[in-house]
Design an enzyme around this catalytic site. Structure first.
Site, PDB file in Angstrom:
ATOM      1  N   CYS A 104     -46.995  23.860  21.834  1.00  0.00           N
ATOM      2  CA  CYS A 104     -45.722  23.599  22.524  1.00  0.00           C
ATOM      3  C   CYS A 104     -45.904  23.169  23.977  1.00  0.00           C
ATOM      4  O   CYS A 104     -44.946  22.746  24.616  1.00  0.00           O
ATOM      5  CB  CYS A 104     -44.833  24.829  22.448  1.00  0.00           C
ATOM      6  SG  CYS A 104     -44.712  25.461  20.780  1.00  0.00           S
TER       7      CYS A 104
ATOM      8  N   HIS B  92     -39.443  25.362  27.673  1.00  0.00           N
ATOM      9  CA  HIS B  92     -39.676  25.234  26.229  1.00  0.00           C
ATOM     10  C   HIS B  92     -38.652  26.111  25.500  1.00  0.00           C
ATOM     11  O   HIS B  92     -38.384  27.234  25.897  1.00  0.00           O
ATOM     12  CB  HIS B  92     -41.107  25.679  25.930  1.00  0.00           C
ATOM     13  CG  HIS B  92     -41.402  25.829  24.478  1.00  0.00           C
ATOM     14  ND1 HIS B  92     -41.011  24.903  23.537  1.00  0.00           N
ATOM     15  CD2 HIS B  92     -42.050  26.813  23.788  1.00  0.00           C
ATOM     16  CE1 HIS B  92     -41.407  25.304  22.341  1.00  0.00           C
ATOM     17  NE2 HIS B  92     -42.029  26.463  22.465  1.00  0.00           N
TER      18      HIS B  92
ATOM     19  N   ASN C 104     -36.957  25.874  17.712  1.00  0.00           N
ATOM     20  CA  ASN C 104     -38.175  25.552  18.453  1.00  0.00           C
ATOM     21  C   ASN C 104     -38.823  24.315  17.819  1.00  0.00           C
ATOM     22  O   ASN C 104     -39.353  24.388  16.717  1.00  0.00           O
ATOM     23  CB  ASN C 104     -39.113  26.768  18.392  1.00  0.00           C
ATOM     24  CG  ASN C 104     -40.436  26.541  19.092  1.00  0.00           C
ATOM     25  OD1 ASN C 104     -40.770  25.414  19.456  1.00  0.00           O
ATOM     26  ND2 ASN C 104     -41.198  27.602  19.266  1.00  0.00           N
TER      27      ASN C 104
HETATM   28  N1  ACO Z   1     -34.035  38.271   9.591  1.00  0.00           N
HETATM   29  C1  ACO Z   1     -33.779  39.584   9.521  1.00  0.00           C
HETATM   30  N2  ACO Z   1     -34.681  40.531   9.899  1.00  0.00           N
HETATM   31  C2  ACO Z   1     -35.852  40.099  10.365  1.00  0.00           C
HETATM   32  C3  ACO Z   1     -36.177  38.726  10.476  1.00  0.00           C
HETATM   33  C4  ACO Z   1     -35.211  37.803  10.053  1.00  0.00           C
HETATM   34  N3  ACO Z   1     -35.410  36.459  10.123  1.00  0.00           N
HETATM   35  N4  ACO Z   1     -37.420  38.614  10.990  1.00  0.00           N
HETATM   36  C5  ACO Z   1     -37.867  39.871  11.204  1.00  0.00           C
HETATM   37  N5  ACO Z   1     -36.920  40.760  10.837  1.00  0.00           N
HETATM   38  C6  ACO Z   1     -36.964  42.212  10.886  1.00  0.00           C
HETATM   39  C7  ACO Z   1     -38.387  42.743  10.897  1.00  0.00           C
HETATM   40  O1  ACO Z   1     -38.890  42.869   9.582  1.00  0.00           O
HETATM   41  C8  ACO Z   1     -38.189  44.072  11.573  1.00  0.00           C
HETATM   42  O2  ACO Z   1     -37.695  44.992  10.622  1.00  0.00           O
HETATM   43  P1  ACO Z   1     -38.227  46.521  10.631  1.00  0.00           P
HETATM   44  O3  ACO Z   1     -37.783  47.077  11.958  1.00  0.00           O
HETATM   45  O4  ACO Z   1     -37.510  47.099   9.467  1.00  0.00           O
HETATM   46  O5  ACO Z   1     -39.697  46.423  10.490  1.00  0.00           O
HETATM   47  C9  ACO Z   1     -37.069  43.829  12.575  1.00  0.00           C
HETATM   48  O6  ACO Z   1     -36.393  42.634  12.114  1.00  0.00           O
HETATM   49  C10 ACO Z   1     -37.550  43.618  13.983  1.00  0.00           C
HETATM   50  O7  ACO Z   1     -38.584  42.648  13.948  1.00  0.00           O
HETATM   51  P2  ACO Z   1     -39.375  42.273  15.242  1.00  0.00           P
HETATM   52  O8  ACO Z   1     -40.473  41.305  14.895  1.00  0.00           O
HETATM   53  O9  ACO Z   1     -39.736  43.516  15.978  1.00  0.00           O
HETATM   54  O10 ACO Z   1     -38.232  41.497  16.050  1.00  0.00           O
HETATM   55  P3  ACO Z   1     -38.231  41.014  17.535  1.00  0.00           P
HETATM   56  O11 ACO Z   1     -37.095  41.599  18.226  1.00  0.00           O
HETATM   57  O12 ACO Z   1     -39.574  41.112  18.183  1.00  0.00           O
HETATM   58  O13 ACO Z   1     -37.911  39.460  17.386  1.00  0.00           O
HETATM   59  C11 ACO Z   1     -38.971  37.294  17.421  1.00  0.00           C
HETATM   60  C12 ACO Z   1     -38.823  38.627  16.695  1.00  0.00           C
HETATM   61  C13 ACO Z   1     -37.642  36.601  17.445  1.00  0.00           C
HETATM   62  C14 ACO Z   1     -39.983  36.432  16.682  1.00  0.00           C
HETATM   63  C15 ACO Z   1     -39.441  37.558  18.878  1.00  0.00           C
HETATM   64  O14 ACO Z   1     -40.535  38.444  18.876  1.00  0.00           O
HETATM   65  C16 ACO Z   1     -39.839  36.288  19.574  1.00  0.00           C
HETATM   66  O15 ACO Z   1     -39.051  35.385  19.769  1.00  0.00           O
HETATM   67  N6  ACO Z   1     -41.075  36.192  20.034  1.00  0.00           N
HETATM   68  C17 ACO Z   1     -41.558  35.016  20.745  1.00  0.00           C
HETATM   69  C18 ACO Z   1     -41.766  33.907  19.793  1.00  0.00           C
HETATM   70  C19 ACO Z   1     -42.193  32.663  20.530  1.00  0.00           C
HETATM   71  O16 ACO Z   1     -41.831  32.434  21.647  1.00  0.00           O
HETATM   72  N7  ACO Z   1     -43.018  31.871  19.903  1.00  0.00           N
HETATM   73  C20 ACO Z   1     -43.504  30.688  20.508  1.00  0.00           C
HETATM   74  C21 ACO Z   1     -44.094  29.919  19.443  1.00  0.00           C
HETATM   75  S1  ACO Z   1     -44.562  28.415  20.099  1.00  0.00           S
HETATM   76  C22 ACO Z   1     -45.837  27.716  19.238  1.00  0.00           C
HETATM   77  O17 ACO Z   1     -46.785  27.375  19.833  1.00  0.00           O
HETATM   78  C23 ACO Z   1     -45.794  27.585  17.755  1.00  0.00           C
END
Ligand code: ACO
Length: 332
Positions: free
Chosen positions: A114, A254, A284
């Site tokens: 990214c 981003h 994203n």
């Molecule tokens: N729908 C419903 N529930 C979900 C989903 C979904 N799509 N995805 C995960 N959950 C659940 C999990 O299973 C978990 O359940 P549990 O508590 O029963 O185990 C709960 O929701 C919480 O999951 P977390 O992973 O702790 O959720 P979090 O609040 O951390 O959010 C997220 C996850 C959105 C991915 C966040 O961590 C994030 O945005 N991180 C940064 C991602 C990012 O910036 N990536 C850049 C990528 S760029 C590249 O180079 C490709």
């Protein structure tokens, strides 16, 4: 001699097919509410059938070229930033070259996820300022929907496809539009976001396991890393630019997660009016997210030109890139 650089044209392209959060509930256990609250995303565009990232890149490039009014034969380099090239070779940059007829360009791809557009800007800055190039086309095009595990709800809801392009030329006046670029990488954190590529052993050497080519992400770790480190890296880039943070008109981050964008806004003391975000409509789009956000904000009038802006991205690697730029009227 300091050679000033002009950001001469911008363009973007997304596929027609739109998938809403509600649509995703048909294939995974999720909800519109969960996705919106945790990420800010409402829908995303995805490639369909035989459409490719290269085709999106070509269209984005043609729009940027039209704005810049650059003669394609005068392009010295095409740099493509892509996470998943349509072919490992020919490169995405070579495929775009052939389509637009930039027959005098040298072409190569970079892998910085990214942060790809900003890495491309840093490389271009070096090439132009050293006198090695006068006209460089950067195309960031990503087909992340093709490398997602659509049964993994923790990753598949986050991404969309798209392309953005930026045309850089030598300025015909004294103004340098790229005031500073900072590129960082922290390879020891590479395990935060990974995507293996397929390839098989010679069967005489070792047996072959089943091949999986999906994005895997430690989302929480990425989140913590970005909100802690990115503001520090942005401040370093601003310090190099000669401007003060409060003299910069817009922050164009981003588009990975709305909560990350809001954390940046607060930490860098930006007014929400001046922070550009369109994650709700595109999710994203990896390397394409910054140019898509930029062009849309200019076209909609949310960004008023001329202005100054911080462009900042982060992604797999981990890679981080920021640029402090000036944006002139007529570029998008
Ligand atoms: N729908 C419903 N529930 C979900 C989903 C979904 N799509 N995805 C995960 N959950 C659940 C999990 O299973 C978990 O359940 P549990 O508590 O029963 O185990 C709960 O929701 C919480 O999951 P977390 O992973 O702790 O959720 P979090 O609040 O951390 O959010 C997220 C996850 C959105 C991915 C966040 O961590 C994030 O945005 N991180 C940064 C991602 C990012 O910036 N990536 C850049 C990528 S760029 C590249 O180079 C490709």
């Amino acid at each position: 001699m300091n050679i000033p650089i002009r950001i001469a044209g911008l363009g973007f392209q997304v596929p027609e097919t739109v998938i809403t959060n509600e649509d995703l509930t048909k294939i995974i256990d999720t909800s519109d509410e969960w996705i919106k609250t945790r990420t800010g995303i409402e829908k995303r565009h995805v490639l369909s059938g035989n459409e490719t990232a290269v085709e999106m890149g070509i269209k984005a490039a043609q729009k940027a070229l039209a704005k810049a009014k650059t003669d394609v034969e005068k392009i010295d380099y095409i740099i493509a930033a892509a996470s998943l090239e349509t072919h490992a070779y020919p490169s995405t940059a070579c495929e775009i070259q052939a389509a637009i007829g930039a027959k005098n360009a040298a072409c190569f791809d970079i892998t910085a996820a990214c942060s790809g557009l900003i890495y491309g800007m840093g490389i271009s800055q070096g090439l132009i300022k050293s006198g090695m190039a006068k006209n460089i086309l950067i195309v960031a095009t990503d087909a992340i929907s093709r490398c997602l595990d659509w049964s993994d709800r923790s990753t598949c809801v986050l991404f969309g496809d798209g392309a953005g392009a930026m045309m850089l030329t030598v300025s015909d006046d004294e103004q340098d539009d790229i005031l500073s670029v900072s590129l960082k990488a922290e390879g020891h954190l590479g395990h935060f976001i990974t995507m293996p590529t397929p390839g098989k052993n010679c069967p005489l050497a070792a047996p072959n396991d089943e091949q999986k080519m999906f994005v895997k992400m430690e989302g929480k770790e990425v989140y913590k890393y970005v909100v802690t480190k990115l503001p520090v890296y942005i401040e370093e880039c601003v310090a190099k630019s000669g401007l003060k943070m409060n003299e910069i008109d817009y922050l164009v981050p981003h588009q990975a997660n709305m909560r990350i964008i809001e954390a940046l806004e607060k930490r860098l003391e930006f007014n929400s009016e001046n922070v550009i975000s369109n994650i709700k409509d595109y999710a994203n789009t990896s390397a394409a997210s910054i140019p898509i956000a930029l062009v849309e904000a200019i076209e909609s009038g949310k960004m008023k030109l001329p202005c100054s802006a911080i462009l900042t991205g982060f992604g797999a690697g981990m890679t981080v890139g920021s640029a402090v730029v000036k944006l002139r009227e007529g570029i998008a």
